[in-house]
Design an enzyme around this catalytic site. Sequence first.
Site, PDB file in Angstrom:
ATOM      1  N   TYR A  58       4.746   2.841  12.804  1.00 26.97           N
ATOM      2  CA  TYR A  58       3.976   2.745  11.285  1.00 26.97           C
ATOM      3  C   TYR A  58       2.226   2.920  11.070  1.00 26.97           C
ATOM      4  CZ  TYR A  58       5.542  -2.364  11.578  1.00 26.97           C
ATOM      5  OH  TYR A  58       5.670  -3.233  11.467  1.00 26.97           O
ATOM      6  N   GLU A  59       1.934   2.496  10.007  1.00 30.98           N
ATOM      7  CA  GLU A  59      -0.010   2.505  10.134  1.00 30.98           C
ATOM      8  C   GLU A  59      -0.680   3.698  11.131  1.00 30.98           C
ATOM      9  OE1 GLU A  59      -0.990   1.190   7.746  1.00 30.98           O
ATOM     10  OE2 GLU A  59       1.161   0.408   7.343  1.00 30.98           O
ATOM     11  N   GLY A  60       0.167   4.733  11.688  1.00 31.81           N
ATOM     12  CA  GLY A  60      -0.532   5.814  12.617  1.00 31.81           C
ATOM     13  C   GLY A  60      -0.094   5.636  14.026  1.00 31.81           C
ATOM     14  N   GLN A  69      -3.906   6.908  16.579  1.00 39.99           N
ATOM     15  CA  GLN A  69      -4.706   6.016  17.139  1.00 39.99           C
ATOM     16  C   GLN A  69      -5.755   6.398  18.543  1.00 39.99           C
ATOM     17  OE1 GLN A  69      -4.937   3.059  15.287  1.00 39.99           O
ATOM     18  NE2 GLN A  69      -3.273   3.822  13.642  1.00 39.99           N
ATOM     19  N   MET A  91       0.549  -1.301  -0.316  1.00 37.46           N
ATOM     20  CA  MET A  91      -0.363  -0.074   0.528  1.00 37.46           C
ATOM     21  C   MET A  91       0.977   1.119   0.174  1.00 37.46           C
ATOM     22  SD  MET A  91      -2.053   0.039   4.060  1.00 37.46           S
ATOM     23  CE  MET A  91      -0.936   0.510   4.777  1.00 37.46           C
TER      24      MET A  91
END
Length: 600
Positions: free
Chosen positions: A439-441, A446, A162
């Site tokens: 990573y991924e926020g 979050q 992604m």
Amino acid sequence: MQGYKAPQRDALFVMNELLGFEKHYADMGFEDATPDMVQAIYGEAAKFSENVLAPINAVGDEIGCQFEDGVVTTPPGFKEAYQQYVEGGWASMSQPEEYGGQGLPYSMATVMAEWFSGANHSWAMYPGLSAGCMATLKAHGTKEQKDMFLPKLIEGSWTGTMCLTEPHCGSDLGMLKCKAEPNDDGTYSLTGTKIFISAGEHDMSDNIIHIVLARLPDAPEGTKGISLFIVPKFNLDENGEPGERNSVFCGSIEHKMGIKASATCVMNFDGAKGILIGEPNRGLACMFTFMNIARIGTGIEGLSASEASYQGALRYAMDRLQFRSLTGRKNPDGPADPIIVHPDVRRMLLTQKAIAEGNRAMAVYCMQLVDQTLYSDDAEQKQLADAKLSLLTPIVKAFLTETALETTSHGMQVYGGHGYIKEWGMEQLARDTRICTMYEGTTGIQAIDLLARKVMGSKGELLKVFAQEVQEYCASIRGNTQFSAWTNAVSSHVDEWLQITNDIGKRAASNPDELGAAAVDYLMYAGYVTVGYFWLKMAVVAQQKLDEGTTEKAFYESKLHTARFYFDRLMTRTRSLVSAIESGADNLMAFEDAHFGEVS
């Protein structure tokens, strides 16, 4: 990490004894997924984790990925391990049969993802990214797109990524600049640079399918003007096979503190051919399918590190001789006692154990919810599962990774000076896991998602749905006086959770900064309360098994003792979190910028 063992027994305890997965699978239409069949598959997955992935973990960290002239080479053994993964059918296990998958439930594969990551975090990221790519295609792709890309992705001969982040925009995707110009044949030419792209380039698969966010020429500004595209590394020929090279290239790979064998790439799109997926300007909504899968996956990476660190620390604490016990010699024939006799070492080990096992219960519960959203024919059950999952996803991502920082730090501390020596593998776990919180926020992202978007955005309804489940369970066991204290603790914390939410909402009505000021403490509070709920349930099940005369007495007694430790020493952390939340935003925002000090 030396001697990793997949935690099969605990995973099966959570699935079968705590959460009733046999009935769950039957209800979802997976009658063949019997406990015996699941256990047999998990036995093979454990062997793959322990015998194939774990032995190449250290060399992956030592050598890392190599980059030269746009080509990324993975460390020795990685490509061969991936081929074994594909040949073993692991890539296709939970994918639809119509595209070549085995048609088994999502949760079966995701439970094993913990073991793959625990054995070799870097390696596990490659198939992990593909899972999100496939989920996005299944949810939003046309039939033609699915037919074109899913079979090879499911087979594992192609992998996915992604591509969101750009040099000037990380979590603020509204600033995205990558552009997509329409071509005469219905495709698009994508131009721009993406950074921090995990598995963006490597030598493990025949093609790489990038899921890319970009802007159309007439797109509105901000997040409402983002579209989603499929951009293969190699364009497909008339037979659907990789043909000419697309104009997407790796410009460099990042030099990181951890997960060094996972290629983190700068990807340059120079008029690369792409296919629109989903509706124009609705790409971010489509990408959330990928992002939510990735967030749960990242939380599981944190869980895997907690488990691996606990295993290593426990093994060392049993063997390492240092000092004598304060209550008398425990190893009279040796020069000293094993360090596991010392209270502070036991504090660290029990913290690791309580966090790993409690977090596993929460994670597997969320996998069960994902199953219900994917496979249930009951619209009400589907909606309820989706509501609970919406609330818990940011908690799983952030709480499981933040607590993993603590557990991996304890793992190093148990080893003392040996903890920061590479050969033991404990410092690698700490380095790898530190990245998971970002990573991924990040944790802050979050936390804002949980408090502002999920809780306040639903006017508290998402929280109330989960709170009702917890309170109904507490009410159902109130007659069990053995667990009265723990039941009351969970119940009162849920009431407090609702009250804290209400108080923050009132303050935020006049000062929106109150949301940001409270968010991280609020998320961690939510995590400790949620894990407390699962520890209560695990304790009740364990006692039932002991009362029935189980042959695994030590296993269930361990659950009860660990639950006691959790409620006595970890659940109580909520007190300081509440105090911080109630202090409000003023102690942060009234601080003048100039008071931080001068920067050159």
